[in-house]
Write a protein that holds these residues in place. Structure first.
Motif, PDB file in Angstrom:
ATOM      1  N   LYS A 155      11.640 -29.571  31.897  1.00  0.00           N
ATOM      2  CA  LYS A 155      10.379 -29.274  31.220  1.00  0.00           C
ATOM      3  C   LYS A 155       9.376 -28.731  32.229  1.00  0.00           C
ATOM      4  CE  LYS A 155      11.020 -32.415  27.498  1.00  0.00           C
ATOM      5  NZ  LYS A 155      10.366 -32.981  26.376  1.00  0.00           N
ATOM      6  N   LYS A 156       8.322 -28.087  31.721  1.00  0.00           N
ATOM      7  CA  LYS A 156       7.274 -27.573  32.605  1.00  0.00           C
ATOM      8  C   LYS A 156       6.488 -28.724  33.200  1.00  0.00           C
ATOM      9  CE  LYS A 156       6.010 -23.019  31.059  1.00  0.00           C
ATOM     10  NZ  LYS A 156       4.936 -22.187  30.557  1.00  0.00           N
ATOM     11  N   TRP A 157       5.957 -28.489  34.397  1.00  0.00           N
ATOM     12  CA  TRP A 157       5.103 -29.464  35.045  1.00  0.00           C
ATOM     13  C   TRP A 157       4.009 -28.695  35.748  1.00  0.00           C
ATOM     14  CZ3 TRP A 157       4.423 -34.192  33.908  1.00  0.00           C
ATOM     15  CH2 TRP A 157       3.831 -35.095  34.776  1.00  0.00           C
ATOM     16  N   ASN A 166      11.308 -40.521  34.974  1.00  0.00           N
ATOM     17  CA  ASN A 166      11.334 -39.065  35.118  1.00  0.00           C
ATOM     18  C   ASN A 166      11.383 -38.675  36.587  1.00  0.00           C
ATOM     19  OD1 ASN A 166      10.908 -38.766  32.309  1.00  0.00           O
ATOM     20  ND2 ASN A 166       8.717 -39.038  32.615  1.00  0.00           N
ATOM     21  N   ARG A 188       8.835 -28.575  38.160  1.00  0.00           N
ATOM     22  CA  ARG A 188       9.534 -28.887  36.912  1.00  0.00           C
ATOM     23  C   ARG A 188       9.720 -30.394  36.783  1.00  0.00           C
ATOM     24  NH1 ARG A 188       8.033 -24.588  35.683  1.00  0.00           N
ATOM     25  NH2 ARG A 188       9.269 -22.705  35.486  1.00  0.00           N
ATOM     26  N   VAL A 240      13.159 -23.727  31.900  1.00  0.00           N
ATOM     27  CA  VAL A 240      12.591 -24.697  30.965  1.00  0.00           C
ATOM     28  C   VAL A 240      13.464 -24.765  29.710  1.00  0.00           C
ATOM     29  CG1 VAL A 240      10.588 -25.246  29.552  1.00  0.00           C
ATOM     30  CG2 VAL A 240      10.267 -24.311  31.832  1.00  0.00           C
ATOM     31  N   GLY A 241      13.792 -25.978  29.292  1.00  0.00           N
ATOM     32  CA  GLY A 241      14.603 -26.180  28.100  1.00  0.00           C
ATOM     33  C   GLY A 241      16.083 -26.373  28.377  1.00  0.00           C
ATOM     34  N   LYS A 245      16.816 -33.092  30.944  1.00  0.00           N
ATOM     35  CA  LYS A 245      16.247 -31.924  30.283  1.00  0.00           C
ATOM     36  C   LYS A 245      15.131 -31.400  31.181  1.00  0.00           C
ATOM     37  CE  LYS A 245      15.816 -29.850  26.169  1.00  0.00           C
ATOM     38  NZ  LYS A 245      16.836 -29.176  25.463  1.00  0.00           N
ATOM     39  N   THR A 259      19.523 -28.008  30.294  1.00  0.00           N
ATOM     40  CA  THR A 259      19.970 -29.338  30.686  1.00  0.00           C
ATOM     41  C   THR A 259      20.693 -29.221  32.016  1.00  0.00           C
ATOM     42  OG1 THR A 259      20.258 -29.921  28.365  1.00  0.00           O
ATOM     43  CG2 THR A 259      21.309 -31.346  29.969  1.00  0.00           C
TER      44      THR A 259
END
Length: 102
Positions: A71-73, A38, A78, A53-54, A69, A56
């Protein structure tokens, strides 16, 4: 973890790698990058890139293109999760020198 220069949406940013195979990280940054799963984009860069978020997004590291993809972090950063496991597994050392940040 190691820091790497990447190109996202036409802009060069520094991202961090995480998600290693096995119990611990490798002994050097080159092998860390090869086994990373990641990437983390810093909050200050997320604002400029407009990562939602969500969605690509394609991340370019050296000559490699990796679809990820979003995503939240933590705290506005992100997490970019590649659609393929170990996307930089075959990254040659020559390219590593171009993208590695000390």
């Amino acid at each position: 973890m190691c820091k790497v220069k990447a190109r996202i949406r036409g802009r060069e940013v520094v991202i961090q790698t995480i998600g290693y195979r096995g119990k611990k990280e490798a002994h050097d940054d080159y092998h860390d990058l090869k086994q990373a799963r990641n990437f983390i984009v810093y909050k200050r860069d997320v604002r400029g890139l407009g990562l939602r978020v969500g969605s690509t997004v394609t991340v370019r590291i050296g000559s490699r293109r990796v679809k990820c993809k979003v995503k939240k972090w933590s705290r506005g950063s992100r997490l970019l999760v590649p659609l393929k496991d170990y996307p930089l597994k075959e990254l040659p050392r020559k390219e590593f020198k171009e993208v590695h940040v000390d």
